[in-house]
Design a protein around this motif. Structure first.
Motif, short mmCIF file in Angstrom:
data_model
loop_
_atom_site.label_atom_id
_atom_site.label_comp_id
_atom_site.label_asym_id
_atom_site.label_seq_id
_atom_site.Cartn_x
_atom_site.Cartn_y
_atom_site.Cartn_z
N THR A 291 -12.32 1.90 -6.73
CA THR A 291 -12.38 2.35 -5.28
C THR A 291 -11.19 1.27 -4.07
OG1 THR A 291 -14.69 2.66 -5.39
CG2 THR A 291 -14.15 1.79 -3.18
N GLY A 292 -10.87 2.20 -3.19
CA GLY A 292 -9.76 2.11 -2.12
C GLY A 292 -8.17 0.97 -3.24
N LEU A 293 -8.67 1.89 -4.80
CA LEU A 293 -7.33 0.99 -5.42
C LEU A 293 -5.91 1.79 -4.78
CD1 LEU A 293 -6.28 0.28 -8.28
CD2 LEU A 293 -6.01 2.71 -9.12
N GLN A 294 -5.64 2.59 -4.13
CA GLN A 294 -4.57 2.56 -3.45
C GLN A 294 -3.77 1.35 -2.45
OE1 GLN A 294 -2.68 6.38 -2.62
NE2 GLN A 294 -1.87 6.63 -0.83
N ALA A 295 -5.05 1.59 -1.59
CA ALA A 295 -4.97 0.96 -0.58
C ALA A 295 -4.97 -0.62 -0.96
CB ALA A 295 -5.80 0.55 0.44
N LYS A 296 -5.47 -1.61 -1.94
CA LYS A 296 -4.89 -2.54 -2.81
C LYS A 296 -4.15 -2.73 -3.18
CE LYS A 296 -10.35 -2.83 -3.56
NZ LYS A 296 -11.39 -2.41 -4.97
N VAL A 297 -3.41 -1.80 -3.88
CA VAL A 297 -2.09 -1.69 -4.58
C VAL A 297 -0.86 -2.02 -3.42
CG1 VAL A 297 -0.12 -0.45 -6.09
CG2 VAL A 297 -2.73 -1.03 -6.67
N THR A 298 -1.19 -1.01 -2.36
CA THR A 298 -0.41 -0.99 -1.40
C THR A 298 0.48 -2.52 -1.23
OG1 THR A 298 -0.20 0.88 -0.82
CG2 THR A 298 0.25 0.06 0.46
N GLU A 299 -1.19 -2.90 -0.97
CA GLU A 299 -1.55 -4.45 -0.19
C GLU A 299 -0.63 -6.07 -0.79
OE1 GLU A 299 -1.82 -6.48 2.84
OE2 GLU A 299 -1.85 -4.65 3.48
N ALA A 300 -1.01 -5.36 -2.12
CA ALA A 300 -0.31 -6.37 -3.15
C ALA A 300 0.97 -6.13 -3.17
CB ALA A 300 -0.90 -5.63 -4.39
N LEU A 301 1.93 -4.69 -3.18
CA LEU A 301 2.95 -4.61 -3.51
C LEU A 301 3.59 -5.30 -1.82
CD1 LEU A 301 3.64 -1.06 -4.50
CD2 LEU A 301 3.79 -3.10 -5.39
N LYS A 302 2.90 -5.40 -0.59
CA LYS A 302 4.21 -5.39 -0.21
C LYS A 302 3.83 -6.99 0.08
CE LYS A 302 2.63 -1.77 3.75
NZ LYS A 302 1.86 -1.47 5.42
N LYS A 303 2.75 -8.24 -0.13
CA LYS A 303 2.70 -9.11 -0.77
C LYS A 303 3.90 -9.92 -1.32
CE LYS A 303 -1.97 -10.54 1.34
NZ LYS A 303 -3.53 -9.97 0.30
N ALA A 304 4.22 -8.71 -2.09
CA ALA A 304 5.11 -9.19 -3.25
C ALA A 304 6.55 -9.19 -2.92
CB ALA A 304 4.24 -8.33 -4.74
N ARG B 252 4.48 4.01 17.10
CA ARG B 252 5.31 2.36 16.30
C ARG B 252 5.33 2.13 15.02
NH1 ARG B 252 7.68 0.90 21.96
NH2 ARG B 252 9.44 2.52 22.71
N GLN B 253 3.82 1.56 15.65
CA GLN B 253 3.33 0.01 14.27
C GLN B 253 3.05 1.23 12.82
OE1 GLN B 253 2.71 -3.25 14.15
NE2 GLN B 253 2.43 -2.65 11.44
N GLN B 254 2.82 2.55 13.00
CA GLN B 254 2.47 3.55 11.38
C GLN B 254 3.75 3.69 11.19
OE1 GLN B 254 -0.70 3.85 10.48
NE2 GLN B 254 -0.10 5.00 8.31
N THR B 255 4.52 4.01 11.94
CA THR B 255 6.22 4.54 11.08
C THR B 255 6.48 3.09 10.92
OG1 THR B 255 6.15 5.84 13.25
CG2 THR B 255 7.72 5.43 12.00
N TRP B 256 6.45 1.82 11.11
CA TRP B 256 6.88 0.57 10.52
C TRP B 256 6.02 0.76 8.68
CZ3 TRP B 256 10.09 -2.35 10.14
CH2 TRP B 256 10.49 -3.98 9.31
N ASP B 257 4.75 0.54 9.10
CA ASP B 257 4.12 1.12 7.93
C ASP B 257 4.30 1.90 6.83
OD1 ASP B 257 2.43 -1.47 8.96
OD2 ASP B 257 0.51 -0.38 9.54
N ASP B 258 4.60 3.10 7.24
CA ASP B 258 5.03 4.37 6.21
C ASP B 258 6.40 3.94 5.60
OD1 ASP B 258 2.08 4.97 7.29
OD2 ASP B 258 3.24 6.70 8.07
N TYR B 259 7.46 3.59 6.77
CA TYR B 259 8.71 3.15 5.76
C TYR B 259 8.15 1.76 5.68
CZ TYR B 259 13.52 2.98 7.07
OH TYR B 259 15.18 3.86 7.18
N VAL B 260 7.35 0.97 5.63
CA VAL B 260 7.79 -0.36 4.65
C VAL B 260 7.57 0.54 2.95
CG1 VAL B 260 6.61 -2.10 3.50
CG2 VAL B 260 7.15 -1.99 6.06
N SER B 261 6.00 1.32 3.37
CA SER B 261 5.01 1.49 2.17
C SER B 261 6.53 2.44 1.14
CB SER B 261 3.89 2.24 2.49
OG SER B 261 3.10 2.19 2.96
#
Length: 695
Positions: A671-684, A88-97
């Motif tokens: 290094t880890g660019l996509q994860a960093k960008v994803t986290e930044a977009l979620k925060k924004a 459920r958590q992974q599905t939610w994270d994927d949905y948000v992304s």
């Protein structure tokens, strides 16, 4: 059906992870029916992303698809609660992304044309997932013709499942390529000018040696420091960015564990005594234990050090057929029966022919074929030839079905049991497993270790219904007496009132309680000061008080009082200690304070631990800015106040070329660019997770 199986086998882990199964409509309707608590209220919003509503129906559909994918990839028929929560958590994270990146792609004009999609599948540079899925398993070579044949036969599957899987696979390919384009665009935006590279190089390579005088905060007792609410408010206002909090809850609770009573223990002993006689008289141990025991007869043979019983020595010294017990072990009464003793091999060299079973209709025909093949081998037909012709195990088919040397418990349990306990060298046997039927041949097997097979009649000592009712009455009596916040807090005189802090909205367990999703939901749907009803958990009853509700954003004094008090005490102690370090000579300052001058060497931005003091990042960073032989002002650190002199400073010379430094910095950023960008977009983004209303 063969086409579907072929797709599943050839796509392997790649497709299993990304292709959603076609969910049968009545299953989804059942999951979302009016009888289900998901839709018991009027609100059907699982969350919002930048104002866009996510309905619980659509979210739950994705969850169900993810569950089916998990079952397929792990070859299981059900998922446990922990796995369900994770899905459920992974599905939610994927949905948000998905929502966030879709908006990003649209705003930036990043798209994928039909020609590009065609090229990903059938072009000169197909996607790696396509290459992996349509490569010859023997040569590893990609065959474009296999792709074409598959697409031409796409609609031969009358169920439509193959087309559904393929469309979802295309969706994955498109999403992956769009993400790649986006990442490339971000990467190209990373540019390191020479002055930045030079500054980074010099900063990272500069080091200093210091002499210092240090006065620790512990020299001043906490009792001598007075702190007012105004002090806390002022400190929080000046440092608000350091006190941004996530949404959380704090509860107090009293737990009423459900333990077996003395009557329950006596009842379990009486039961085991009664059934011991029946066990002795039973004609079939396996059937008897299956009907009555809390543990099953697994049929395995165990060496002494593998037999998990405090009576292992007695069992190995007994005659076959001996009964031992009853004895108490691990919360149960047990009677052990030594059923058999034999010598077993420590490894077996074996071969097999696998006949996979994927439908109920195949079951009888594959079993009949397996029996026929086994009989042919017993009659002298070459096992290797039969394996090459019939085996469906791609890993061993072209090695004449050979497994090589098999260690205990390396294979599926039925295979392990046959090889080590039932077969001798040269024997051939048909065994079922999770993959189908195996025709197994024990090529080499030498018994070398003594082992026993034991049947355990076991009766767990568990709380009876009467015991549970008694504990429930205790919990209700507590609730009746301590049903307000003031009364609840006073209960600590008679009961053990505990506290659980930092409970997040999607937590499924609470530290000190365990699995407690219902308590978490309650904590987010009530107000501070409210006392709950009695919660029935797996092994206890719990009554809780919602002590505090923290919302996301700047913290208030009441939420972070302990941290503020610590910071203000340190600040006030620094104000007292700093004047004691006035002066122009470290030795005289040290003498005045009856301390010694200490030294530290090799301090830098990456090494800011001062031996004998601790981690002092801010102090070291300030000292790095001083020139050699400079004396600092009094500096308040984590552990006390410093007065320091830079006795030596090593600054690297300028380089003629900073290409290597620029490359290192670029790699570090990427290094880890996509994860960093994803986290930044979620925060924004304004993401509101409201799933707690339904789960």
């Amino acid at each position: 059906m063969g086409v579907i199986i072929k797709v599943r086998e050839r796509f392997g882990a790649v497709l299993v992870g990304v292709i959603s199964l076609a969910i049968i409509s009545f299953l989804l309707m059942d999951a979302l029916s009016s009888n289900n608590n998901l839709l018991s209220g009027q609100d059907t919003t699982a969350g919002l992303i930048d104002g866009e509503e996510i309905s619980i129906q659509e979210y739950e559909q994705r969850v169900q698809e993810a569950i089916e994918n998990y079952k397929l990839s792990n070859q299981v028929n059900a998922v446990d609660e922990q796995t369900m929560n994770s899905i459920r958590q992974q599905t939610w994270d994927d949905y948000v992304s998905d929502v966030i990146y879709t908006k990003e792609f649209q705003e930036l004009g990043i798209d994928l044309t039909a020609d590009e999609l065609f090229d990903l599948i059938q072009g000169e540079n197909p996607h790696p997932a396509v290459v992996q899925s349509f490569s010859d398993p023997n040569t590893g070579q990609f065959d474009k013709n296999q792709v074409l044949r598959f697409l031409q036969n796409l609609d031969n599957d009358q169920t439509g499942e193959t087309r559904t899987r393929w469309l979802n696979f295309e969706k994955f390919l498109k999403k992956d390529r769009l993400q790649t384009k986006y990442n490339v665009a971000i990467s190209k935006g990373i540019h390191i000018p020479d002055p930045i590279a030079e500054a980074n190089y010099k900063v990272s390579e500069t080091s200093i040696d210091i002499d210092f005088v240090f006065l620790p905060y512990s020299d001043i007792p906490d009792a001598e420091i007075e702190i007012s609410d105004a002090d806390l408010e002022n400190y929080l206002k000046a440092n608000q960015s350091d006190f941004i909090q996530e949404k959380s809850r704090t509860i107090q609770y009293v737990s009423f564990p459900i333990y077996p009573s003395s009557e329950d223990t006596a009842a379990a002993f009486a039961w085991i005594e009664e059934h011991k006689a029946k066990f002795k008289a039973a004609n079939n141990d396996s059937t008897f234990l299956k009907l009555y025991s809390d543990s099953r007869l697994d049929g395995n043979y165990y060496e002494k050090d593998q037999l998990r019983s405090s009576f292992a020595d007695s069992i190995f010294e007994s005659e076959q057929g001996t009964f031992i017990g009853p004895y108490f072990e691990n919360g149960a009464y047990v009677v052990a029966k030594l059923q058999d003793r034999k010598m077993i091999p420590d490894s077996v060299k074996a071969s097999h022919i696998l006949l996979t079973v994927t439908t109920q209709q195949e079951l009888e025909s594959k079993r009949a074929l397996a029996d026929s093949l086994a009989e042919l081998v017993r009659e002298g037909v070459d096992f290797k030839k039969l394996a090459g012709r019939y085996s469906q195990d791609e890993a061993t088919k072209f090695s004449a079905g050979s497994w090589g040397w098999v260690e205990p418990n390396e294979k599926f349990q039925t295979i392990n049991r046959a090889l080590f306990y039932q077969m001798e060298e040269g024997d051939v046997k048909v065994v079922g497993s999770d993959r189908g039927f195996h025709v197994i041949k024990a090529d080499k097997s030498t018994p070398s270790r003594e082992a026993v097979r034991v049947g355990f009649l076991k009766r767990n000592i568990t709380p009876s219904i009467e015991t549970e009712r008694s504990v429930y009455r205790d919990a209700n009596e507590f609730l009746g007496q301590y049903n307000t916040a003031e009364k609840f807090k006073s209960a600590d005189e008679e009961y053990s009132v505990r506290k659980a802090e930092n409970i997040k909205i999607n937590n499924n367990s609470i530290t000190g309680i365990g699995s407690a999703r219902e308590i978490v939901r309650w904590a987010y749907t009530t107000n501070p000061g409210e006392v709950s009803n009695v919660f029935a958990l797996d092994d206890s009853y719990v009554v809780a008080l919602l002590e505090n509700a923290k919302e996301k954003g700047p913290a208030k004094v009441k939420d972070v009082r302990s941290q503020l008090e610590l910071a203000v005490k340190r600040e006030k102690k620094a104000a007292i200690l700093s004047p004691k370090l006035e002066g122009s000579d470290l030795q005289s300052i040290a003498d005045k304070n009856s301390v010694s001058v200490k030294s530290a060497s090799g301090l830098s931005f990456s090494n800011n631990f001062i031996t004998g003091v601790g981690l002092e990042t801010k102090v070291v960073n300030k000292l790095l800015a001083l020139e050699e032989n400079s004396l600092s002002e009094p500096l308040a650190g984590n552990n006390g106040v410093f007065r320091a002199k830079v006795t030596a400073k090593s600054v690297p010379a300028s380089l003629s070329n900073y290409a290597q430094q620029k490359m290192q910095m670029t790699t570090q950023f990427q290094t880890g660019l996509q994860a960093k960008v994803t986290e930044a977009l979620k925060k924004a983004s304004d993401v509101k997770d409201e799933r707690y209303k339904f789960y």
